[in-house]
Design an enzyme around this catalytic site. Structure first.
Site, PDB file in Angstrom:
ATOM      1  N   TYR A 280      20.964  -4.696 -24.686  1.00 15.39           N
ATOM      2  CA  TYR A 280      21.162  -6.031 -25.287  1.00 15.39           C
ATOM      3  C   TYR A 280      19.831  -6.780 -25.348  1.00 15.39           C
ATOM      4  O   TYR A 280      19.455  -7.329 -26.389  1.00 15.39           O
ATOM      5  CB  TYR A 280      22.187  -6.768 -24.423  1.00 15.39           C
ATOM      6  CG  TYR A 280      22.258  -8.258 -24.598  1.00 15.39           C
ATOM      7  CD1 TYR A 280      22.877  -8.819 -25.717  1.00 15.39           C
ATOM      8  CD2 TYR A 280      21.741  -9.122 -23.628  1.00 15.39           C
ATOM      9  CE1 TYR A 280      22.959 -10.194 -25.854  1.00 15.39           C
ATOM     10  CE2 TYR A 280      21.828 -10.491 -23.761  1.00 15.39           C
ATOM     11  CZ  TYR A 280      22.442 -11.025 -24.882  1.00 15.39           C
ATOM     12  OH  TYR A 280      22.525 -12.394 -25.021  1.00 15.39           O
TER      13      TYR A 280
HETATM   14  N1  LIG Z   1      26.439 -16.878 -22.323  1.00 12.52           N
HETATM   15  C1  LIG Z   1      25.222 -16.493 -21.960  1.00 12.52           C
HETATM   16  O1  LIG Z   1      24.908 -16.381 -20.749  1.00 12.52           O
HETATM   17  C2  LIG Z   1      24.168 -16.241 -23.000  1.00 12.52           C
HETATM   18  C3  LIG Z   1      22.850 -16.190 -22.573  1.00 12.52           C
HETATM   19  C4  LIG Z   1      21.848 -15.962 -23.497  1.00 12.52           C
HETATM   20  C5  LIG Z   1      22.172 -15.800 -24.830  1.00 12.52           C
HETATM   21  N2  LIG Z   1      23.472 -15.845 -25.236  1.00 12.52           N
HETATM   22  C6  LIG Z   1      23.756 -15.652 -26.661  1.00 12.52           C
HETATM   23  O2  LIG Z   1      24.494 -16.746 -27.132  1.00 12.52           O
HETATM   24  C7  LIG Z   1      25.286 -16.333 -28.245  1.00 12.52           C
HETATM   25  C8  LIG Z   1      26.720 -16.818 -28.029  1.00 12.52           C
HETATM   26  O3  LIG Z   1      27.240 -16.185 -26.865  1.00 12.52           O
HETATM   27  P1  LIG Z   1      28.376 -16.848 -25.979  1.00 12.52           P
HETATM   28  O4  LIG Z   1      27.841 -17.020 -24.627  1.00 12.52           O
HETATM   29  O5  LIG Z   1      28.971 -18.006 -26.667  1.00 12.52           O
HETATM   30  O6  LIG Z   1      29.404 -15.604 -25.929  1.00 12.52           O
HETATM   31  P2  LIG Z   1      30.984 -15.511 -26.205  1.00 12.52           P
HETATM   32  O7  LIG Z   1      31.691 -16.621 -25.544  1.00 12.52           O
HETATM   33  O8  LIG Z   1      31.339 -14.101 -25.880  1.00 12.52           O
HETATM   34  O9  LIG Z   1      31.091 -15.742 -27.789  1.00 12.52           O
HETATM   35  C9  LIG Z   1      30.612 -14.772 -28.682  1.00 12.52           C
HETATM   36  C10 LIG Z   1      31.014 -15.149 -30.086  1.00 12.52           C
HETATM   37  O10 LIG Z   1      30.523 -14.134 -30.985  1.00 12.52           O
HETATM   38  C11 LIG Z   1      31.592 -13.745 -31.823  1.00 12.52           C
HETATM   39  N3  LIG Z   1      31.447 -12.371 -32.276  1.00 12.52           N
HETATM   40  C12 LIG Z   1      31.315 -11.237 -31.541  1.00 12.52           C
HETATM   41  N4  LIG Z   1      31.278 -10.162 -32.341  1.00 12.52           N
HETATM   42  C13 LIG Z   1      31.403 -10.629 -33.615  1.00 12.52           C
HETATM   43  C14 LIG Z   1      31.467 -10.004 -34.889  1.00 12.52           C
HETATM   44  N5  LIG Z   1      31.354  -8.662 -35.032  1.00 12.52           N
HETATM   45  N6  LIG Z   1      31.608 -10.782 -35.982  1.00 12.52           N
HETATM   46  C15 LIG Z   1      31.700 -12.128 -35.862  1.00 12.52           C
HETATM   47  N7  LIG Z   1      31.652 -12.769 -34.692  1.00 12.52           N
HETATM   48  C16 LIG Z   1      31.513 -12.025 -33.585  1.00 12.52           C
HETATM   49  C17 LIG Z   1      32.854 -13.929 -30.993  1.00 12.52           C
HETATM   50  O11 LIG Z   1      33.972 -14.137 -31.848  1.00 12.52           O
HETATM   51  P3  LIG Z   1      35.098 -13.056 -32.241  1.00 12.52           P
HETATM   52  O12 LIG Z   1      35.298 -12.160 -31.062  1.00 12.52           O
HETATM   53  O13 LIG Z   1      36.285 -13.922 -32.567  1.00 12.52           O
HETATM   54  O14 LIG Z   1      34.568 -12.350 -33.441  1.00 12.52           O
HETATM   55  C18 LIG Z   1      32.523 -15.225 -30.272  1.00 12.52           C
HETATM   56  O15 LIG Z   1      32.828 -16.332 -31.083  1.00 12.52           O
HETATM   57  C19 LIG Z   1      25.153 -14.816 -28.330  1.00 12.52           C
HETATM   58  O16 LIG Z   1      24.227 -14.473 -29.336  1.00 12.52           O
HETATM   59  C20 LIG Z   1      24.611 -14.434 -26.971  1.00 12.52           C
HETATM   60  O17 LIG Z   1      23.837 -13.252 -27.020  1.00 12.52           O
HETATM   61  C21 LIG Z   1      24.488 -16.066 -24.350  1.00 12.52           C
END
Ligand SMILES: NC(=O)c1ccc[n+]([C@@H]2O[C@H](COP(=O)([O-])OP(=O)(O)OC[C@H]3O[C@@H](n4cnc5c(N)ncnc54)[C@H](OP(=O)(O)O)[C@@H]3O)[C@@H](O)[C@H]2O)c1
Length: 256
Positions: A149
């Site tokens: 990742y």
């Molecule tokens: N949370 C952390 O600690 C963290 C830290 C650093 C960076 N990030 C980044 O922040 C961003 C958001 O993450 P989050 O923490 O909000 O995670 P999350 O709660 O798991 O949400 C992920 C989102 O991405 C969507 N998604 C996944 N696969 C998809 C697909 N094939 N097509 C369309 N949508 C898709 C999911 O919706 P569906 O399943 O409904 O499609 C969901 O809305 C990501 O890029 C992640 O890498 C997160």
């Protein structure tokens, strides 16, 4: 805020909270993800200036349709947030082809699809902002088990910087932003591939999702090239760049 903003990954976590905060400020939000029920519920919560468009960002045709739908419905797009993403827990020694392909598809190809779908529109207006959501793990090796990742997100970082440089001379009205969160309290951990994932919301030190989303709102209000959602995380990365050997030894010691 009088902007039309497309948010991918809006069915949960940072994307959903971002859409809520933008909606509360009067922005028009186009919500994209795969889970229709969650998108529809969020659109109802935000009100008439929200539109749900079921989208799988790994499919180029879905993302093109998302851009077309937003422009047809609202006349323009001002900001496109490539936020959809997924993690994995797996040591580099154990990574399979399918897992590697999945990481590349959801975290890298999705960003390219988003850029390619909106860029002609932005270029025609010499205006707009693309925000790519990365991770601090792409800047410093904080969690070896998330290596696939993190490495793919590092590719997103360079893609973002390269696009910014390319557009600076030809289309100076287009902003390209890299958004770098640290650990955020969302369902990201439990949505990750691989085994042994934990729920980020139970981890001490996880940033509240409201704060991470607010950092994105702020960079829409005042565009910048690269933004961390937390000063503490930015300092951790800066320290790694200053003294990588020391930090890597500390990380290794913590794992034993
Ligand atoms: N949370 C952390 O600690 C963290 C830290 C650093 C960076 N990030 C980044 O922040 C961003 C958001 O993450 P989050 O923490 O909000 O995670 P999350 O709660 O798991 O949400 C992920 C989102 O991405 C969507 N998604 C996944 N696969 C998809 C697909 N094939 N097509 C369309 N949508 C898709 C999911 O919706 P569906 O399943 O409904 O499609 C969901 O809305 C990501 O890029 C992640 O890498 C997160």
């Amino acid at each position: 805020m009088n902007k039309v903003v497309v948010v991918t990954g809006a069915s949960g976590g940072i994307g959903a909270e971002l859409a809520r905060q933008l909606g509360a400020r009067g922005a028009t939000v186009v919500l994209a993800a795969r889970r229709r029920d969650r998108l529809d519920a969020l659109a109802r919560e935000i009100g008439a200036h929200a539109l749900a468009v079921v989208t799988d960002v790994t499919r180029k045709s879905d993302v093109e349709q998302l851009a077309r739908t937003a422009i047809e419905r609202f006349g323009r797009i001002d900001v496109w947030v490539n936020n959809a993403g997924r993690g994995i827990s797996c040591s580099v020694a154990d990574l399979g082809d399918e897992e590697l392909d999945a990481m590349w598809s959801i975290n890298m190809k999705s960003v390219v699809h988003g850029i390619q779908a909106v860029l002609p529109h932005f270029k025609a207006r010499n205006a707009g902002q693309i925000i790519n959501v990365s991770t601090a793990l792409s800047k410093a090796p904080g969690a070896p088990v998330r290596v696939a990742y993190a490495a793919v997100k590092a590719a997103v970082n360079l893609l973002t910087a390269s696009l910014r440089v390319e557009l600076k001379t030809t289309h100076p009205g287009i902003h390209v932003t890299l958004l770098v969160p640290g650990l955020v309290a969302t369902e990201f951990g439990i949505n990750s591939l691989g085994s042994g994932n934990v729920d980020n919301r139970t981890l001490t030190g996880a940033q509240p999702v409201e704060d991470a989303a607010r950092a994105i709102v702020e960079v829409i209000e005042a565009p910048r090239s690269e933004v961390y959602t937390s000063a503490r995380v930015a300092e951790g990365v800066a320290r790694y760049l200053r003294e990588p050997d020391v930090v890597e030894s500390e990380l290794a010691a913590r794992r034993h």
